[in-house]
Write a protein that holds these residues in place. Sequence first.
Motif, mmCIF file in Angstrom:
data_model
loop_
_atom_site.group_PDB
_atom_site.id
_atom_site.type_symbol
_atom_site.label_atom_id
_atom_site.label_comp_id
_atom_site.label_asym_id
_atom_site.label_seq_id
_atom_site.Cartn_x
_atom_site.Cartn_y
_atom_site.Cartn_z
ATOM 1 N N TYR A 50 57.593 48.805 37.291
ATOM 2 C CA TYR A 50 58.217 47.569 37.746
ATOM 3 C C TYR A 50 58.787 46.845 36.530
ATOM 4 C CZ TYR A 50 55.440 47.980 42.076
ATOM 5 O OH TYR A 50 54.874 48.406 43.258
ATOM 6 N N LEU B 258 58.382 40.499 40.751
ATOM 7 C CA LEU B 258 58.374 41.920 40.419
ATOM 8 C C LEU B 258 59.609 42.603 40.969
ATOM 9 C CD1 LEU B 258 54.758 43.214 41.107
ATOM 10 C CD2 LEU B 258 55.827 42.759 38.911
ATOM 11 N N LEU C 273 56.194 46.686 33.623
ATOM 12 C CA LEU C 273 54.826 46.897 34.085
ATOM 13 C C LEU C 273 54.690 48.264 34.733
ATOM 14 C CD1 LEU C 273 54.282 43.393 35.683
ATOM 15 C CD2 LEU C 273 53.033 44.265 33.730
ATOM 16 N N ALA D 110 51.032 54.138 51.320
ATOM 17 C CA ALA D 110 51.778 52.901 51.492
ATOM 18 C C ALA D 110 50.807 51.764 51.795
ATOM 19 C CB ALA D 110 52.780 53.047 52.630
ATOM 20 N N GLY D 111 51.012 50.656 51.125
ATOM 21 C CA GLY D 111 50.190 49.488 51.372
ATOM 22 C C GLY D 111 48.876 49.467 50.632
ATOM 23 N N GLY D 112 48.619 50.481 49.785
ATOM 24 C CA GLY D 112 47.371 50.502 49.037
ATOM 25 C C GLY D 112 47.416 49.621 47.805
ATOM 26 N N GLN E 93 47.354 48.532 43.961
ATOM 27 C CA GLN E 93 47.882 49.102 42.742
ATOM 28 C C GLN E 93 47.214 48.425 41.555
ATOM 29 O OE1 GLN E 93 52.218 49.187 42.795
ATOM 30 N NE2 GLN E 93 52.225 49.780 44.956
ATOM 31 N N PHE E 94 46.952 49.199 40.525
ATOM 32 C CA PHE E 94 46.257 48.720 39.339
ATOM 33 C C PHE E 94 47.241 48.710 38.181
ATOM 34 C CE2 PHE E 94 42.109 48.736 41.280
ATOM 35 C CZ PHE E 94 42.251 49.645 42.314
ATOM 36 N N PHE E 95 47.400 47.552 37.601
ATOM 37 C CA PHE E 95 48.473 47.347 36.636
ATOM 38 C C PHE E 95 47.991 47.450 35.190
ATOM 39 C CE2 PHE E 95 52.286 46.047 38.892
ATOM 40 C CZ PHE E 95 51.791 45.854 40.169
ATOM 41 N N GLY E 96 48.893 47.906 34.342
ATOM 42 C CA GLY E 96 48.689 47.837 32.910
ATOM 43 C C GLY E 96 49.093 46.468 32.383
ATOM 44 N N ASN F 28 46.825 45.959 55.653
ATOM 45 C CA ASN F 28 45.887 45.165 54.863
ATOM 46 C C ASN F 28 46.633 44.005 54.227
ATOM 47 O OD1 ASN F 28 46.877 45.931 52.049
ATOM 48 N ND2 ASN F 28 46.350 47.957 52.830
ATOM 49 N N GLN G 2 46.586 41.842 50.550
ATOM 50 C CA GLN G 2 46.028 41.905 49.192
ATOM 51 C C GLN G 2 46.363 40.617 48.433
ATOM 52 O OE1 GLN G 2 47.259 45.602 47.208
ATOM 53 N NE2 GLN G 2 47.702 46.442 49.241
ATOM 54 N N TYR H 212 46.656 39.141 44.443
ATOM 55 C CA TYR H 212 46.775 39.482 43.027
ATOM 56 C C TYR H 212 46.819 38.188 42.227
ATOM 57 C CZ TYR H 212 48.106 44.329 44.129
ATOM 58 O OH TYR H 212 48.119 45.628 44.565
ATOM 59 N N GLN I 15 48.008 36.650 38.277
ATOM 60 C CA GLN I 15 48.746 36.943 37.058
ATOM 61 C C GLN I 15 48.648 35.778 36.104
ATOM 62 O OE1 GLN I 15 53.067 37.597 37.321
ATOM 63 N NE2 GLN I 15 52.879 39.177 35.753
ATOM 64 N N LEU J 237 48.666 41.212 35.284
ATOM 65 C CA LEU J 237 48.652 41.226 36.745
ATOM 66 C C LEU J 237 47.453 42.037 37.221
ATOM 67 C CD1 LEU J 237 50.199 40.458 39.300
ATOM 68 C CD2 LEU J 237 51.598 42.494 38.987
ATOM 69 N N HIS K 72 44.764 43.097 40.445
ATOM 70 C CA HIS K 72 44.430 43.144 41.866
ATOM 71 C C HIS K 72 43.072 42.472 42.057
ATOM 72 C CE1 HIS K 72 42.602 45.062 45.439
ATOM 73 N NE2 HIS K 72 43.816 44.931 45.929
ATOM 74 N N LEU L 168 41.271 43.126 48.596
ATOM 75 C CA LEU L 168 42.029 43.678 49.720
ATOM 76 C C LEU L 168 41.219 43.477 50.980
ATOM 77 C CD1 LEU L 168 43.817 47.123 49.896
ATOM 78 C CD2 LEU L 168 42.168 46.479 51.664
ATOM 79 N N TYR M 247 50.179 39.925 49.102
ATOM 80 C CA TYR M 247 51.047 41.048 49.472
ATOM 81 C C TYR M 247 50.528 41.630 50.782
ATOM 82 C CZ TYR M 247 53.095 45.682 49.524
ATOM 83 O OH TYR M 247 53.746 46.826 49.896
ATOM 84 N N GLY N 12 50.195 44.532 52.918
ATOM 85 C CA GLY N 12 50.301 45.980 52.780
ATOM 86 C C GLY N 12 50.596 46.635 54.121
ATOM 87 N N LEU O 88 55.535 46.930 45.737
ATOM 88 C CA LEU O 88 54.971 45.594 45.720
ATOM 89 C C LEU O 88 56.064 44.552 45.535
ATOM 90 C CD1 LEU O 88 51.692 45.500 43.602
ATOM 91 C CD2 LEU O 88 51.963 45.319 46.046
#
Lengths: 115, 110
Positions: free
Chosen positions: A35, A43, A91, A100-102, A104-107, B31, B33, B35, B37, B43, B45, B48, B90, B92, B98
């Motif tokens: 992203y 984003l 990112l 889909a819709g799960g 996400q774990f960001f750096g 779902n 979610q 987040y 930031q 950022l 999570h 959920l 968000y 889902g 996203l």
Amino acid sequence: GAGVSQSPSNKVTEKGKDVELRCDPISGHTALYWYRQRLGQGLEFLIYFQGNSAPDKSGLPSDRFSAERTGESVSTLTIQRTQQEDSAVYLCASSPNGLAGGEQFFGPGTRLTVL
Amino acid sequence: SQQGEEDPQALSIQEGENATMNCSYKTSINNLQWYRQNSGRGLVHLILIRSNEREKHSGRLRVTLDTSKKSSSLLITASRAADTASYFCYSGGSNYKLTFGKGTLLTVNP
């Protein structure tokens, strides 16, 4: 690893130069996302990998942008001939299976500044 | 779009108080979610909640979901200065991209 890592954390470059941004996802995560977030903006989706293939490249802004993923782990986002409008935080995120819709774990992101 | 709309846009409270922010969405969901930031931790999570759940807790976080009203709320109890951040929801569903609204900017004053 414990989380998604990205390198470098900051990159300052001159207009016209190429840059490579690296992402190491969480071990075992098959899905990887890139992203972009410009200052004060939301984003912007760039590209999605499932394993080593990229079924969705629709967010790449121009042909100056490319990305690859090898070994179902590390991914590299390359920007050629950088422009000032490329300045942003890039990112990377990963998820276990890309459903889909799960979640996400960001750096932590790479802050790119193009002078 | 799976983007949610957060409300209020800004919230300022004292340390130790509770903070409540709301999210409304438009599409059907699997779902919802949340987040967070901020400049220090990027950022992240937070939590959920699945579409068949009505409430979920995680530490100092409590999330509710009302699918009939297409809304969710996030409650942060006993807030700390480190909770200062922007919070995004968000919804889902069928998309993995996203997208966030403008978020709620929470400021917790020491």
